[in-house]
Design an enzyme around this catalytic site. Sequence first.
Site, short mmCIF file in Angstrom:
data_model
loop_
_atom_site.label_atom_id
_atom_site.label_comp_id
_atom_site.label_asym_id
_atom_site.label_seq_id
_atom_site.Cartn_x
_atom_site.Cartn_y
_atom_site.Cartn_z
N VAL A 17 0.83 -1.21 0.00
CA VAL A 17 0.00 0.00 0.00
C VAL A 17 0.86 1.26 0.00
O VAL A 17 0.65 2.17 -0.80
CB VAL A 17 -0.95 -0.01 1.23
CG1 VAL A 17 -1.55 1.35 1.48
CG2 VAL A 17 -2.05 -1.04 1.03
N ARG A 40 14.40 -3.54 2.37
CA ARG A 40 13.40 -2.91 1.50
C ARG A 40 13.90 -1.54 1.01
O ARG A 40 13.81 -1.22 -0.16
CB ARG A 40 12.08 -2.77 2.29
CG ARG A 40 10.96 -2.03 1.58
CD ARG A 40 10.36 -2.83 0.47
NE ARG A 40 9.06 -2.33 0.03
CZ ARG A 40 8.58 -2.55 -1.17
NH1 ARG A 40 9.26 -3.26 -2.06
NH2 ARG A 40 7.37 -2.10 -1.51
N THR A 86 -1.84 -4.42 9.50
CA THR A 86 -2.76 -4.62 10.62
C THR A 86 -3.19 -6.09 10.61
O THR A 86 -4.28 -6.43 10.14
CB THR A 86 -3.99 -3.68 10.52
OG1 THR A 86 -4.42 -3.64 9.15
CG2 THR A 86 -3.67 -2.29 10.98
N THR A 121 -6.02 -0.71 7.41
CA THR A 121 -7.39 -1.15 7.66
C THR A 121 -7.55 -1.45 9.15
O THR A 121 -6.76 -2.22 9.71
CB THR A 121 -7.70 -2.41 6.84
OG1 THR A 121 -7.39 -2.14 5.48
CG2 THR A 121 -9.17 -2.81 6.98
N CYS A 261 -6.10 -9.33 3.74
CA CYS A 261 -7.22 -8.38 3.75
C CYS A 261 -8.55 -9.08 4.00
O CYS A 261 -9.06 -9.05 5.10
CB CYS A 261 -7.26 -7.62 2.43
SG CYS A 261 -5.92 -6.44 2.28
N ARG A 332 1.76 -14.29 2.11
CA ARG A 332 1.28 -14.20 3.48
C ARG A 332 -0.18 -14.66 3.59
O ARG A 332 -1.02 -14.32 2.79
CB ARG A 332 1.40 -12.75 3.99
CG ARG A 332 2.84 -12.35 4.16
CD ARG A 332 2.96 -10.89 4.45
NE ARG A 332 2.39 -10.09 3.39
CZ ARG A 332 2.18 -8.78 3.48
NH1 ARG A 332 2.44 -8.16 4.59
NH2 ARG A 332 1.68 -8.12 2.47
N1 NAD Z 1 -2.09 -5.23 0.37
C1 NAD Z 1 -3.33 -4.90 0.07
O1 NAD Z 1 -3.91 -5.37 -0.89
C2 NAD Z 1 -4.10 -3.91 0.87
C3 NAD Z 1 -5.19 -3.26 0.31
C4 NAD Z 1 -5.89 -2.34 1.04
C5 NAD Z 1 -5.53 -2.09 2.36
N2 NAD Z 1 -4.48 -2.75 2.91
C6 NAD Z 1 -4.12 -2.42 4.29
O2 NAD Z 1 -3.00 -1.55 4.26
C7 NAD Z 1 -2.14 -1.79 5.38
C8 NAD Z 1 -0.75 -2.10 4.88
O3 NAD Z 1 -0.79 -3.31 4.14
P1 NAD Z 1 0.37 -3.75 3.15
O4 NAD Z 1 -0.16 -4.88 2.34
O5 NAD Z 1 0.92 -2.57 2.45
O6 NAD Z 1 1.46 -4.29 4.18
P2 NAD Z 1 2.95 -4.73 3.85
O7 NAD Z 1 3.31 -5.75 4.85
O8 NAD Z 1 3.11 -5.00 2.41
O9 NAD Z 1 3.81 -3.42 4.14
C9 NAD Z 1 3.94 -2.85 5.35
C10 NAD Z 1 5.30 -2.16 5.43
O10 NAD Z 1 5.32 -1.49 6.67
C11 NAD Z 1 6.61 -1.67 7.25
N3 NAD Z 1 6.49 -1.46 8.66
C12 NAD Z 1 5.98 -2.30 9.60
N4 NAD Z 1 6.01 -1.71 10.82
C13 NAD Z 1 6.55 -0.48 10.63
C14 NAD Z 1 6.84 0.59 11.48
N5 NAD Z 1 6.57 0.54 12.78
N6 NAD Z 1 7.38 1.70 10.96
C15 NAD Z 1 7.67 1.79 9.64
N7 NAD Z 1 7.41 0.79 8.77
C16 NAD Z 1 6.85 -0.31 9.27
C17 NAD Z 1 7.02 -3.05 6.83
O11 NAD Z 1 8.43 -3.21 6.89
C18 NAD Z 1 6.47 -3.12 5.41
O12 NAD Z 1 7.42 -2.71 4.45
C19 NAD Z 1 -2.81 -2.90 6.16
O13 NAD Z 1 -3.62 -2.35 7.14
C20 NAD Z 1 -3.66 -3.61 5.13
O14 NAD Z 1 -4.76 -4.26 5.71
C21 NAD Z 1 -3.73 -3.64 2.19
#
Ligand code: NAD
Length: 421
Positions: A17, A40, A86, A121, A261, A332
Site C-alpha cells: 500500500v 526494503r 494490521t 485497515t 485483507c 502471506r
Molecule cells: N495489500 C493490500 O492489498 C491492501 C489493500 C488495502 C488495504 N491494505 C491495508 O494496508 C495496510 C498495509 O498493508 P500492506 O499490504 O501494504 O502491508 P505490507 O506488509 O506490504 O507493508 C507494510 C510495510 O510497513 C513496514 N512497517 C511495519 N512496521 C513499521 C513501522 N513501525 N514503521 C515503519 N514501517 C513499518 C514493513 O516493513 C512493510 O514494508 C494494512 O492495514 C492492510 O490491511 C492492504
Amino acid sequence: MENYPEKKLAVIGLGYVGLPLAVAFGKKYHVVGFDINQKRIRELKEYVDHTEEVSPEELQEASGFSCTTQLEDIKDCSIYIVTVPTPIDQYKKPDLTPLYKASETVGKVLKKGDVVIYESTVFPGCTEDECVPVLEKFSGLAFNQDFYCGYSPERINPGDKEHRVYSIKKVTSGSTPAVADMVDRLYQSVITAGTHKASSIRVAEAAKVIENAQRDINIAFVNELALIFDRMNIDTQEVLEAAGTKWNFLPFRPGLVGGHCIGVDPYYLTYKAESLGYHPEVILAGRRINDNMGIFVANKVVKLLSQKGHAIKGASLLVLGITFKENCPDIRNSRVIDIIQELKGFGLEISVYDPWADPEEVQHEYGLTLVEKLDSKYDGIVLAVGHQTFRNLDLNSLKKENTVVYDVKGFFDRRVVDAKL
Ligand SMILES: NC(=O)c1ccc[n+]([C@@H]2O[C@H](COP(=O)([O-])OP(=O)(O)OC[C@H]3O[C@@H](n4cnc5c(N)ncnc54)[C@H](O)[C@@H]3O)[C@@H](O)[C@H]2O)c1
C-alpha cells in the site's frame, strides 16, 4: 522542485500500500518514505520493488520521492501517512503492534499544525481511541488543538494493473471539518478517480472494513453452495453460470480466501462488535466456511486418488501455486497451505511449484522447499492459484496414465480435470 506544493509528506511503511501511494504523491510533492525494513529501503534506492506494484521507471520518475530508515529524515514533514500492516494474532484478534509502533515513531517528530493520516485497515474507532493517545503521549501535543488526524482507507488490489492507486476512488476523512477538507483536497490532487469525503473518521474506518467483510460473506455463500452441490454431483460453476444470467445475481466464484485483507479484516469488525457485547453470526459463519475450504479440497483429492486406484500413503502430488492470489508474489496468509497440510496428514508426498513466490520466503514462512523445475510425473495435480504463467504448462507431461487433476480455480479446460471447486 520549487514549483511543488510546500507541504512535505512522510509515508510510514512502504509495502504493497505505502509504496504505490508514496510514488503517486512523489510525482507532485516532496515525499519521504520511511520503513523499518533496511533491505526494503536498500532495494528501493536501486529502483527495485519486489512486490512488483511499482515499476523501476515509475520509481525513477517520482522525482519528489526518497526513502529512509532514519527518523531524522522525516522530522521536517508536516503530513504523515501511516500504511503499516494490521494483522491478526493466533487467536484471530487484531494485532495493533505495528500501528502503535508507527504512531510512536510519528509522535516523536510531530509538531504543532501537523496532520497524521492513517490508511491501514482497522475497526471503527481505532484511529481516535488507539492511535491518537500514542501520538499525544510521544509528542506531548494535544489532539485537535496542536495536531490533527485523518483516515483514508486504501482499496488497491495487489497484482491488478488496471485498478491502480490513482484510478480508484478514495474515501477521505478528518478529525475536524477543516482538516477533512484539507485531507480531501490532498488526495484529490493525485487521485484521478476522485474522492468521497466521509462525515467522520469512524465512518471512513467502518466503510473500509465492511467492503472486505461483504466480499468475504459473498464468497462464503458460493463456497457453501460448492459444498452442497458436491454432495449432489452438480457442477457448481455451471449452476453459477446459469444463475448469473439473471440481472441481479452477483458473480462470485468459490475458492480459498487468503491474504491479509479479506480473510483478516472481518475479524477487526467482529472483535470490536464483541467488545460491545454483540456477537456477530453472519460474518463469523462466513469466516468459518471460508477457512475450511482447504480441508474440503484436500479430502476431495484423497477420495479421487483412491477412486482412481492410488495408494494414498506415499502418493506423489504436485500443487501448482502457493501465493495467496494469482499473478502476485505475496505468500502471506495463503490458504493453499491448508490443502498441503491436510494432504500431508494423509501421508502424501507433496511438491509445490510457484514461479511467482520467493523460495526463501516460502521456506521461512511454511517450511516448504519449492520445486524449481517440472520434470516429474505425479499421481495427483492440484491447481491452487491461477497464475497466467500456468497457461503455458504442458499438463500431459506431468501426468501418468491415471493422474488425478483437481482445479481449485476453474482455470483449466473442464475436459482435462477430474474435478473442480
Ligand atoms: N495489500 C493490500 O492489498 C491492501 C489493500 C488495502 C488495504 N491494505 C491495508 O494496508 C495496510 C498495509 O498493508 P500492506 O499490504 O501494504 O502491508 P505490507 O506488509 O506490504 O507493508 C507494510 C510495510 O510497513 C513496514 N512497517 C511495519 N512496521 C513499521 C513501522 N513501525 N514503521 C515503519 N514501517 C513499518 C514493513 O516493513 C512493510 O514494508 C494494512 O492495514 C492492510 O490491511 C492492504
